[in-house]
Design a protein around this motif. Structure first.
Motif, PDB file in Angstrom:
ATOM      1  N   GLY A 170      13.146 -21.982 -54.617  1.00 57.32           N
ATOM      2  CA  GLY A 170      13.988 -22.415 -53.509  1.00 57.32           C
ATOM      3  C   GLY A 170      14.361 -21.246 -52.610  1.00 57.32           C
ATOM      4  O   GLY A 170      14.624 -20.137 -53.083  1.00 57.32           O
ATOM      5  N   LEU A 171      14.393 -21.491 -51.304  1.00 60.70           N
ATOM      6  CA  LEU A 171      14.699 -20.450 -50.310  1.00 60.70           C
ATOM      7  C   LEU A 171      15.994 -20.835 -49.605  1.00 60.70           C
ATOM      8  O   LEU A 171      16.042 -21.811 -48.849  1.00 60.70           O
ATOM      9  N   SER A 172      17.043 -20.062 -49.818  1.00 61.84           N
ATOM     10  CA  SER A 172      18.362 -20.414 -49.279  1.00 61.84           C
ATOM     11  C   SER A 172      18.681 -19.652 -48.000  1.00 61.84           C
ATOM     12  O   SER A 172      18.067 -18.632 -47.692  1.00 61.84           O
ATOM     13  N   GLY A 173      19.682 -20.165 -47.267  1.00 64.96           N
ATOM     14  CA  GLY A 173      20.192 -19.481 -46.083  1.00 64.96           C
ATOM     15  C   GLY A 173      19.251 -19.445 -44.901  1.00 64.96           C
ATOM     16  O   GLY A 173      19.420 -18.632 -43.993  1.00 64.96           O
ATOM     17  N   GLN A 174      18.242 -20.328 -44.874  1.00 65.07           N
ATOM     18  CA  GLN A 174      17.262 -20.348 -43.787  1.00 65.07           C
ATOM     19  C   GLN A 174      17.473 -21.583 -42.904  1.00 65.07           C
ATOM     20  O   GLN A 174      17.856 -22.647 -43.388  1.00 65.07           O
ATOM     21  N   THR A 175      17.205 -21.441 -41.609  1.00 66.53           N
ATOM     22  CA  THR A 175      17.387 -22.546 -40.675  1.00 66.53           C
ATOM     23  C   THR A 175      16.155 -23.438 -40.644  1.00 66.53           C
ATOM     24  O   THR A 175      15.040 -22.959 -40.437  1.00 66.53           O
ATOM     25  N   VAL A 176      16.388 -24.727 -40.857  1.00 71.14           N
ATOM     26  CA  VAL A 176      15.332 -25.740 -40.771  1.00 71.14           C
ATOM     27  C   VAL A 176      15.681 -26.674 -39.611  1.00 71.14           C
ATOM     28  O   VAL A 176      16.817 -27.127 -39.497  1.00 71.14           O
ATOM     29  N   LYS A 177      14.710 -26.934 -38.748  1.00 70.57           N
ATOM     30  CA  LYS A 177      14.917 -27.821 -37.607  1.00 70.57           C
ATOM     31  C   LYS A 177      14.136 -29.122 -37.798  1.00 70.57           C
ATOM     32  O   LYS A 177      13.036 -29.101 -38.358  1.00 70.57           O
ATOM     33  N   VAL A 178      14.716 -30.213 -37.321  1.00 71.54           N
ATOM     34  CA  VAL A 178      14.063 -31.517 -37.394  1.00 71.54           C
ATOM     35  C   VAL A 178      13.626 -31.926 -35.991  1.00 71.54           C
ATOM     36  O   VAL A 178      14.413 -31.851 -35.036  1.00 71.54           O
ATOM     37  N   TYR A 179      12.374 -32.349 -35.884  1.00 66.36           N
ATOM     38  CA  TYR A 179      11.808 -32.778 -34.609  1.00 66.36           C
ATOM     39  C   TYR A 179      11.420 -34.247 -34.679  1.00 66.36           C
ATOM     40  O   TYR A 179      11.114 -34.790 -35.753  1.00 66.36           O
ATOM     41  N   TYR A 180      11.409 -34.870 -33.483  1.00 62.92           N
ATOM     42  CA  TYR A 180      11.200 -36.324 -33.378  1.00 62.92           C
ATOM     43  C   TYR A 180      10.157 -36.617 -32.308  1.00 62.92           C
ATOM     44  O   TYR A 180      10.162 -36.012 -31.228  1.00 62.92           O
ATOM     45  N   ARG A 181       9.252 -37.530 -32.627  1.00 67.97           N
ATOM     46  CA  ARG A 181       8.275 -38.009 -31.640  1.00 67.97           C
ATOM     47  C   ARG A 181       8.385 -39.526 -31.555  1.00 67.97           C
ATOM     48  O   ARG A 181       8.069 -40.247 -32.507  1.00 67.97           O
ATOM     49  N   ALA A 182       8.869 -40.014 -30.376  1.00 73.35           N
ATOM     50  CA  ALA A 182       9.073 -41.454 -30.195  1.00 73.35           C
ATOM     51  C   ALA A 182       7.739 -42.179 -30.087  1.00 73.35           C
ATOM     52  O   ALA A 182       6.716 -41.596 -29.708  1.00 73.35           O
ATOM     53  N   ASN A 183       7.748 -43.457 -30.417  1.00 69.49           N
ATOM     54  CA  ASN A 183       6.548 -44.285 -30.246  1.00 69.49           C
ATOM     55  C   ASN A 183       6.077 -44.210 -28.799  1.00 69.49           C
ATOM     56  O   ASN A 183       6.875 -44.336 -27.868  1.00 69.49           O
TER      57      ASN A 183
END
Length: 244
Positions: A170-183
């Protein structure tokens, strides 16, 4: 008696000559030899994006016409004869290794050639280590929930960021971003960010707007490679409720 004695002496002399002749014949038919005396460096350290030359020193008896060298990953059957084996003077060889070569134990084989035939061979083992500039990462168990949601409600995202440090951790303290692609869209848009916990787990959310696909992305840094999760689809239904 004199004739018998002379016969014994003649027999002894003849026997001695036969023994001496056999020893000389044995010395003349001594088997050819070949030996891999040195592999340098060992282990072979290869850095990402660079090349490391490995030198092989082979000794061979004077009755060997030629020495050929080949290397292959130990325990595999694909001989790496295609690698550039450069013959130097005095049965020395040079072979370049890059990050594309398999890491682990390798085997070198030297063959002594006489009259066009292999008459003797020798093998030796050595190690190859690939040092990457950055450690690999991955995002596992990414999920967007619920899979069907009313417009305006929350969509929750979860997953785990891991690093390959002689095994996935496990890798802690890191920024993860969520991206979205609409239909109907070809582009990805950022919708949420969060930091990973001590185990590499992360949780974040966004508002449901339109059906589409989501993914988590880790950009990496100077010592860690970036990575992306699998995608997850959410169907959004209904419309906004307006209050008067």
């Amino acid at each position: 008696m004199r004739k018998i004695a002379l016969g014994i002496v003649s027999a002894l002399v003849g026997g001695t000559m036969l023994v001496s002749g056999g020893a000389a014949a044995s010395a003349q038919t001594k088997a050819p030899t070949v030996e891999i005396q040195d592999i340098s460096p060992n282990p072979v350290i290869v850095k990402a994006g660079s090349e490391t030359d490995v030198f092989f020193k082979v000794a061979a008896s004077s009755d060997v016409d030629k020495v050929e060298l080949s290397v292959e990953p130990d325990g595999q059957f694909r001989t790496m004869r295609a690698k550039d084996v450069k013959t130097l003077e005095n049965w020395r060889f040079s072979i370049p290794f890059t990050e594309n070569d398999p890491a682990g134990k390798w085997k070198a084989t030297a063959q002594g050639i006489k009259d066009g035939k292999v008459v003797v061979s020798d093998t030796a083992r050595f190690w190859v280590e690939i040092k990457k500039d950055k450690a690999d990462t991955r995002i596992t168990r990414f999920s967007a929930d619920p899979s069907k949601v009313r417009k305006g409600k929350s969509i929750w995202f979860s997953g785990r960021l891991q690093v390959d440090d002689h095994g996935w951790e496990g890798l802690s303290g890191q920024t993860v971003k969520v991206y979205y692609r609409a239909n109907g869209s070809s582009g990805w848009k950022w919708v949420a960010s969060t930091k990973t916990k001590w185990s590499g787990k992360f949780v974040t959310k966004t508002r449901a707007y339109k059906s589409g696909t989501f993914k988590a992305v880790y950009s990496g840094n100077w010592k860690l490679e970036g990575s992306e999760s699998r995608t997850d689809y959410v169907r959004v239904y209904g419309s906004w409720w307006h209050h008067r």
